[in-house]
Design an enzyme around this catalytic site. Structure first.
Site, PDB file in Angstrom:
ATOM      1  N   LYS A  47       0.795  -1.240   0.000  1.00 25.34           N
ATOM      2  CA  LYS A  47       0.000   0.000   0.000  1.00 25.34           C
ATOM      3  C   LYS A  47       0.827   1.290   0.000  1.00 25.34           C
ATOM      4  O   LYS A  47       0.348   2.363   0.383  1.00 25.34           O
ATOM      5  CB  LYS A  47      -1.012   0.037   1.173  1.00 25.34           C
ATOM      6  CG  LYS A  47      -1.846  -1.200   1.359  1.00 25.34           C
ATOM      7  CD  LYS A  47      -2.206  -1.920   0.094  1.00 25.34           C
ATOM      8  CE  LYS A  47      -3.256  -1.211  -0.743  1.00 25.34           C
ATOM      9  NZ  LYS A  47      -3.423  -2.014  -2.041  1.00 25.34           N
ATOM     10  N   SER A  48       2.052   1.179  -0.494  1.00 24.17           N
ATOM     11  CA  SER A  48       2.955   2.335  -0.484  1.00 24.17           C
ATOM     12  C   SER A  48       3.147   2.963  -1.864  1.00 24.17           C
ATOM     13  O   SER A  48       4.014   3.814  -2.032  1.00 24.17           O
ATOM     14  CB  SER A  48       4.310   1.905   0.078  1.00 24.17           C
ATOM     15  OG  SER A  48       4.132   1.366   1.379  1.00 24.17           O
ATOM     16  N   THR A  50       3.116   0.857  -4.890  1.00 19.14           N
ATOM     17  CA  THR A  50       3.720  -0.167  -5.757  1.00 19.14           C
ATOM     18  C   THR A  50       3.181  -0.116  -7.179  1.00 19.14           C
ATOM     19  O   THR A  50       3.947  -0.163  -8.147  1.00 19.14           O
ATOM     20  CB  THR A  50       3.389  -1.576  -5.209  1.00 19.14           C
ATOM     21  OG1 THR A  50       3.299  -1.538  -3.792  1.00 19.14           O
ATOM     22  CG2 THR A  50       4.411  -2.584  -5.661  1.00 19.14           C
ATOM     23  N   TRP A  52       1.546   2.268  -8.725  1.00 19.81           N
ATOM     24  CA  TRP A  52       1.880   3.563  -9.333  1.00 19.81           C
ATOM     25  C   TRP A  52       3.298   3.517  -9.893  1.00 19.81           C
ATOM     26  O   TRP A  52       3.534   3.800 -11.069  1.00 19.81           O
ATOM     27  CB  TRP A  52       1.740   4.646  -8.258  1.00 19.81           C
ATOM     28  CG  TRP A  52       1.813   6.051  -8.736  1.00 19.81           C
ATOM     29  CD1 TRP A  52       1.826   6.496 -10.033  1.00 19.81           C
ATOM     30  CD2 TRP A  52       1.867   7.210  -7.899  1.00 19.81           C
ATOM     31  NE1 TRP A  52       1.890   7.865 -10.053  1.00 19.81           N
ATOM     32  CE2 TRP A  52       1.906   8.323  -8.763  1.00 19.81           C
ATOM     33  CE3 TRP A  52       1.872   7.423  -6.513  1.00 19.81           C
ATOM     34  CZ2 TRP A  52       1.968   9.648  -8.278  1.00 19.81           C
ATOM     35  CZ3 TRP A  52       1.933   8.717  -6.035  1.00 19.81           C
ATOM     36  CH2 TRP A  52       1.975   9.826  -6.903  1.00 19.81           C
ATOM     37  N   PHE A  80       4.825 -10.427  -9.672  1.00 20.02           N
ATOM     38  CA  PHE A  80       4.940 -10.294  -8.216  1.00 20.02           C
ATOM     39  C   PHE A  80       5.735 -11.514  -7.743  1.00 20.02           C
ATOM     40  O   PHE A  80       5.210 -12.628  -7.686  1.00 20.02           O
ATOM     41  CB  PHE A  80       3.503 -10.281  -7.687  1.00 20.02           C
ATOM     42  CG  PHE A  80       3.290 -10.071  -6.226  1.00 20.02           C
ATOM     43  CD1 PHE A  80       4.331  -9.795  -5.341  1.00 20.02           C
ATOM     44  CD2 PHE A  80       1.986 -10.129  -5.716  1.00 20.02           C
ATOM     45  CE1 PHE A  80       4.085  -9.600  -3.994  1.00 20.02           C
ATOM     46  CE2 PHE A  80       1.733  -9.937  -4.368  1.00 20.02           C
ATOM     47  CZ  PHE A  80       2.787  -9.676  -3.500  1.00 20.02           C
ATOM     48  N   THR A 106       8.181  -6.838  -5.479  1.00 23.30           N
ATOM     49  CA  THR A 106       8.202  -7.607  -4.233  1.00 23.30           C
ATOM     50  C   THR A 106       7.779  -6.732  -3.058  1.00 23.30           C
ATOM     51  O   THR A 106       7.936  -5.517  -3.093  1.00 23.30           O
ATOM     52  CB  THR A 106       9.598  -8.200  -3.937  1.00 23.30           C
ATOM     53  OG1 THR A 106       9.494  -9.109  -2.829  1.00 23.30           O
ATOM     54  CG2 THR A 106      10.620  -7.124  -3.564  1.00 23.30           C
ATOM     55  N   HIS A 107       7.218  -7.394  -2.038  1.00 20.41           N
ATOM     56  CA  HIS A 107       6.969  -6.718  -0.749  1.00 20.41           C
ATOM     57  C   HIS A 107       7.867  -7.326   0.333  1.00 20.41           C
ATOM     58  O   HIS A 107       7.656  -7.055   1.527  1.00 20.41           O
ATOM     59  CB  HIS A 107       5.519  -6.910  -0.307  1.00 20.41           C
ATOM     60  CG  HIS A 107       4.491  -6.218  -1.156  1.00 20.41           C
ATOM     61  ND1 HIS A 107       4.612  -4.920  -1.584  1.00 20.41           N
ATOM     62  CD2 HIS A 107       3.274  -6.646  -1.620  1.00 20.41           C
ATOM     63  CE1 HIS A 107       3.529  -4.586  -2.286  1.00 20.41           C
ATOM     64  NE2 HIS A 107       2.711  -5.618  -2.317  1.00 20.41           N
ATOM     65  N   SER A 137      -4.916   2.720   4.111  1.00 20.80           N
ATOM     66  CA  SER A 137      -5.008   2.063   2.800  1.00 20.80           C
ATOM     67  C   SER A 137      -5.063   0.537   2.964  1.00 20.80           C
ATOM     68  O   SER A 137      -5.824  -0.156   2.292  1.00 20.80           O
ATOM     69  CB  SER A 137      -3.813   2.469   1.939  1.00 20.80           C
ATOM     70  OG  SER A 137      -3.913   1.938   0.638  1.00 20.80           O
ATOM     71  N   PHE A 141      -7.758  -2.358   1.964  1.00 23.19           N
ATOM     72  CA  PHE A 141      -7.285  -3.473   1.128  1.00 23.19           C
ATOM     73  C   PHE A 141      -7.597  -4.812   1.776  1.00 23.19           C
ATOM     74  O   PHE A 141      -7.981  -5.766   1.086  1.00 23.19           O
ATOM     75  CB  PHE A 141      -5.776  -3.317   0.875  1.00 23.19           C
ATOM     76  CG  PHE A 141      -5.220  -4.300  -0.122  1.00 23.19           C
ATOM     77  CD1 PHE A 141      -5.726  -4.378  -1.423  1.00 23.19           C
ATOM     78  CD2 PHE A 141      -4.174  -5.146   0.218  1.00 23.19           C
ATOM     79  CE1 PHE A 141      -5.202  -5.274  -2.352  1.00 23.19           C
ATOM     80  CE2 PHE A 141      -3.644  -6.052  -0.710  1.00 23.19           C
ATOM     81  CZ  PHE A 141      -4.163  -6.117  -1.992  1.00 23.19           C
ATOM     82  N   TYR A 194       6.424   8.145  -1.458  1.00 20.81           N
ATOM     83  CA  TYR A 194       5.108   8.397  -2.079  1.00 20.81           C
ATOM     84  C   TYR A 194       4.763   9.889  -1.991  1.00 20.81           C
ATOM     85  O   TYR A 194       4.257  10.468  -2.950  1.00 20.81           O
ATOM     86  CB  TYR A 194       4.066   7.549  -1.337  1.00 20.81           C
ATOM     87  CG  TYR A 194       2.639   7.688  -1.818  1.00 20.81           C
ATOM     88  CD1 TYR A 194       2.100   6.774  -2.722  1.00 20.81           C
ATOM     89  CD2 TYR A 194       1.808   8.710  -1.347  1.00 20.81           C
ATOM     90  CE1 TYR A 194       0.779   6.884  -3.156  1.00 20.81           C
ATOM     91  CE2 TYR A 194       0.500   8.834  -1.777  1.00 20.81           C
ATOM     92  CZ  TYR A 194      -0.016   7.919  -2.669  1.00 20.81           C
ATOM     93  OH  TYR A 194      -1.331   8.033  -3.093  1.00 20.81           O
ATOM     94  N   GLY A 260      -5.820   7.843  -3.382  1.00 21.11           N
ATOM     95  CA  GLY A 260      -4.570   8.318  -3.980  1.00 21.11           C
ATOM     96  C   GLY A 260      -4.109   9.669  -3.482  1.00 21.11           C
ATOM     97  O   GLY A 260      -3.593  10.479  -4.254  1.00 21.11           O
TER      98      GLY A 260
END
Ligand code: A3P
Ligand code: EST
Length: 296
Positions: A47-48, A50, A52, A80, A106-107, A137, A141, A194, A260
């Site tokens: 949620k940082s 990615t 975008w 991913f 990747t996370h 966020s 999610f 971000y 956003g």
């Protein structure tokens, strides 16, 4: 139900990091992943930003050709790495079938990144977002992406997040782990925020181009910025995750491209929750030279 084994399951634990059980099953293949020297890794806590950053990178890799960037959904254009779900090609399988130069998402926390990325000297772009917007966020999610356990109330989810019990574990460890690694591997890791991307996307795209050693025409940058704006991405089926089965992601509960903005946490935190969060934050970020803008 078709995807029953993926719906509202408890998380498992991978080397102490809470993670989806299906991803843990695929871990041996991820650990043994063979990176190629020209792979570019997009690394984030969930949620940082990615998606975008992924769309921006695909546009850069295709010289701002919008049509080429509509060729497939973002989760296929930028595989991913650690993704694994029954009956779907895993991230590793997708990547094996992707021609170079590859973009990889990747996370994973820095200590779990497959060693091949370091051995091959791959370039890495990390994007971080302030914790308060991330937790809001992530709360939405958790609701819409059905693989997650039920998040409960926001008050409950704030506790889950602060305790490092959300999927991918502690945000505090994640952002600091990658920040410390960047100091070691200066030329190889670009650490972005971000909030900076919201404030001045042109400047951040220029930073990326410089990091890649790539020159493009000013008109190309204009096209990249237009195509990757929130409004454009929200209506782009190749970027907005709309093509995922509703059983897995329910956009009626909350769209993947939700708001956003920076500072939406102010519309959600109570004064007491904000005080508690700040107190916890100061304790876990004490002594770090990593600082975030909480709004822009
Ligand atoms: P919100 O839920 O706050 O709206 P990720 O891709 O890492 O899962 O991050 C998702 C978050 O990034 C969501 O935040 C989403 O709206 C936001 N996002 C996606 N594309 C964006 C864009 N072009 N501009 C600004 N924010 C974007
Ligand atoms: C999508 C984006 C993201 O940053 C993280 C995750 C984690 C869980 C993923 C989901 C996603 C996309 C949809 C899935 C899901 C696991 C099963 C489902 O098919 C891949």
């Amino acid at each position: 139900m078709e995807h029953e084994e993926l719906i509202r399951q408890d998380l498992g634990s991978l080397h102490g990091i809470p993670l989806y059980k299906s991803f843990i099953e695929g871990w041996p293949q991820v650990k043994a992943f063979q990176a190629r020297p020209d792979d570019l890794l997009i690394s984030t806590y969930p949620k940082s930003g990615t998606t975008w950053l992924s769309e921006i990178m695909d546009m850069i890799y295709h010289d701002g050709d919008v049509e080429k960037c509509r060729r497939d959904a973002i989760f296929n254009r930028v595989p991913f790495l650690e993704m694994k779900a029954p009956r779907l090609p895993s991230g590793v399988e997708q990547l094996e079938n992707t021609p170079s130069p590859r973009l990889v998402k990747t996370h994973l926390p820095v200590q779990l990144l497959p060693t091949s990325f370091w051995d091959k000297g791959c370039k890495i772009i990390y994007m971080a977002r302030n914790a308060k917007d991330v937790v809001i966020s992530y709360y939405y999610f958790y609701q819409m992406a059905k693989i997650h356990p039920d998040p409960g109330t926001l008050a409950e989810f704030l506790e889950t997040f602060m305790a490092g019990k959300a999927a991918y574990g502690s945000w505090y460890d994640h952002v600091q782990g990658w920040w410390e690694k960047k100091k070691e591997k200066e030329k190889q890791i670009l650490y972005l925020f971000y909030e900076d991307m919201k404030k001045d996307p042109r400047q951040e795209v220029q930073k990326i181009l410089q990091f890649l050693g790539k020159k493009v025409a000013e008109g190309t940058v204009d096209r990249i910025l237009h195509h990757t704006s929130f409004q454009e991405m929200k209506k782009n089926p190749a970027a907005n995750y709309e093509t995922m089965p509703t059983a897995l992601m329910d956009h009626n509960l909350s769209p993947f491209l939700r708001k956003g903005i920076s500072g939406d946490w102010k519309n959600h935190f109570t004064v007491a929750q904000n005080e508690r969060f700040d107190q916890h934050y100061q304790k876990y970020m004490a002594g770090s030279d990593l600082h975030f803008q909480m709004e822009v």
